[in-house]
Design an enzyme around this catalytic site. Sequence first.
Site, short mmCIF file in Angstrom:
data_model
loop_
_atom_site.label_atom_id
_atom_site.label_comp_id
_atom_site.label_asym_id
_atom_site.label_seq_id
_atom_site.Cartn_x
_atom_site.Cartn_y
_atom_site.Cartn_z
N TYR A 1 0.83 -1.20 0.00
CA TYR A 1 0.00 0.00 0.00
C TYR A 1 0.86 1.25 0.00
O TYR A 1 2.08 1.18 0.22
CB TYR A 1 -0.95 -0.01 1.20
CG TYR A 1 -0.31 0.29 2.54
CD1 TYR A 1 0.52 -0.63 3.17
CD2 TYR A 1 -0.50 1.52 3.18
CE1 TYR A 1 1.11 -0.36 4.39
CE2 TYR A 1 0.09 1.80 4.40
CZ TYR A 1 0.89 0.86 5.00
OH TYR A 1 1.49 1.13 6.20
N LYS B 1 6.55 -1.95 1.94
CA LYS B 1 5.34 -1.38 2.55
C LYS B 1 4.17 -2.34 2.36
O LYS B 1 3.31 -2.14 1.50
CB LYS B 1 5.06 0.00 1.95
CG LYS B 1 4.15 0.86 2.84
CD LYS B 1 4.21 2.31 2.46
CE LYS B 1 3.15 3.15 3.14
NZ LYS B 1 3.28 3.25 4.59
N GLU C 1 12.40 2.38 14.17
CA GLU C 1 11.52 3.46 13.66
C GLU C 1 10.25 3.45 14.50
O GLU C 1 10.08 2.64 15.40
CB GLU C 1 11.21 3.24 12.18
CG GLU C 1 10.50 1.93 11.89
CD GLU C 1 10.25 1.67 10.41
OE1 GLU C 1 10.11 2.63 9.64
OE2 GLU C 1 10.16 0.48 10.04
N LEU D 1 11.25 1.23 7.03
CA LEU D 1 10.64 1.64 5.77
C LEU D 1 11.39 2.86 5.23
O LEU D 1 11.69 3.79 6.00
CB LEU D 1 9.17 2.01 6.01
CG LEU D 1 8.39 2.26 4.72
CD1 LEU D 1 8.02 0.93 4.07
CD2 LEU D 1 7.15 3.07 4.97
N1 PLP Z 1 7.82 3.70 8.86
C1 PLP Z 1 6.69 2.97 8.90
C2 PLP Z 1 6.73 1.65 9.60
C3 PLP Z 1 5.51 3.44 8.31
O1 PLP Z 1 4.40 2.69 8.36
C4 PLP Z 1 5.52 4.70 7.69
C5 PLP Z 1 4.30 5.23 7.05
O2 PLP Z 1 3.27 4.64 7.05
C6 PLP Z 1 6.71 5.45 7.68
C7 PLP Z 1 7.85 4.91 8.26
C8 PLP Z 1 6.77 6.81 7.04
O3 PLP Z 1 6.71 6.69 5.63
P1 PLP Z 1 6.21 7.91 4.75
O4 PLP Z 1 7.07 9.09 5.12
O5 PLP Z 1 6.43 7.47 3.36
O6 PLP Z 1 4.78 8.14 5.09
#
Ligand code: PLP
Length: 287
Positions: free
Chosen positions: A33, A149, A182, A207
């Site tokens: 997603y 993701k 994270e 991520l």
């Molecule tokens: N880390 C995780 C585990 C996430 O689920 C997300 C966003 O859903 C992020 C980091 C941040 O990603 P982004 O900046 O692309 O929203």
Amino acid sequence: MTRCIYVNGRYAPYAEAAIHAEDRGFQFGDGVYEVIEVRGGRLVDPTRHLDRLSGSLTALMIAAPMSRGCLMRVFAEVIARNRVSSGILYLQVTRGAAARDFALPNQDHPATVVCLARAMDFAKVDARARVGIAVKTMADNRWGRCDLKTVMLLPAVLAKQAAKAAGAQDAWFVDRDGFVTEGASNNAWIVTKAGELVTRPLGHDILPGVTRATVMDVARELQLKVIERPFTVADALGASEAFVTSATTIVMPVVQIDGQPVGEGKPGAVAARLRAAFHAVAEMGGV
Ligand code: PLP
């Protein structure tokens, strides 16, 4: 106004939209997603989101369901039909419906594509950013490919629930060596007493956040130094600031970790500057 959702080629009212009961996303979490911020009716950082989507699909051997151009047309349509000016666009692509079997169906098996857009009150997020959030740390119990993701979000769901039960707003995952990986749905950062921004390097354990990448561009514009290295909870507690980044929160100050204040226990100046400059640096996509 009846809100509508895109499912496999149709824009249907929510009550009529459906996916197959044997969808592999539903049965195995076999899907990916993206969540993209919509601002002024336009997408924030669409290229980075579509690049990451391609990476997730390729790694899971799910064929891209349509071209980028077609996806962008679906995004535009969903945003327009739901009259979303400020909010989020959600896209989910799964390996499709098939009789339940762990083995993958043929490569040409049609994917399931769901896309929705929802209005969000970003004034509330701004108000929260003026106060900051508290996070609770916990052992990172996720799988070994957190760089993808995928919709397998149960560890994040349970982590956020545990954080909420402890009176915090979010969770920070910590690896076996005591380093923060994270947040449950965001990337974690600290600002050292020397004013350097520190965030964990990319790898299979986090991520590759789109907001993380754009915040690096913003930091460069503001002539702030970014160092990609792991940091511990103790490092964060000894830092002058901490914050998280994600498409829905942009830059959100973290003022407390496990009940202990970070810095002065208030949102810091660096996070505020990054937040204020973010949308002037991010790509605003043509929808
Ligand atoms: N880390 C995780 C585990 C996430 O689920 C997300 C966003 O859903 C992020 C980091 C941040 O990603 P982004 O900046 O692309 O929203």
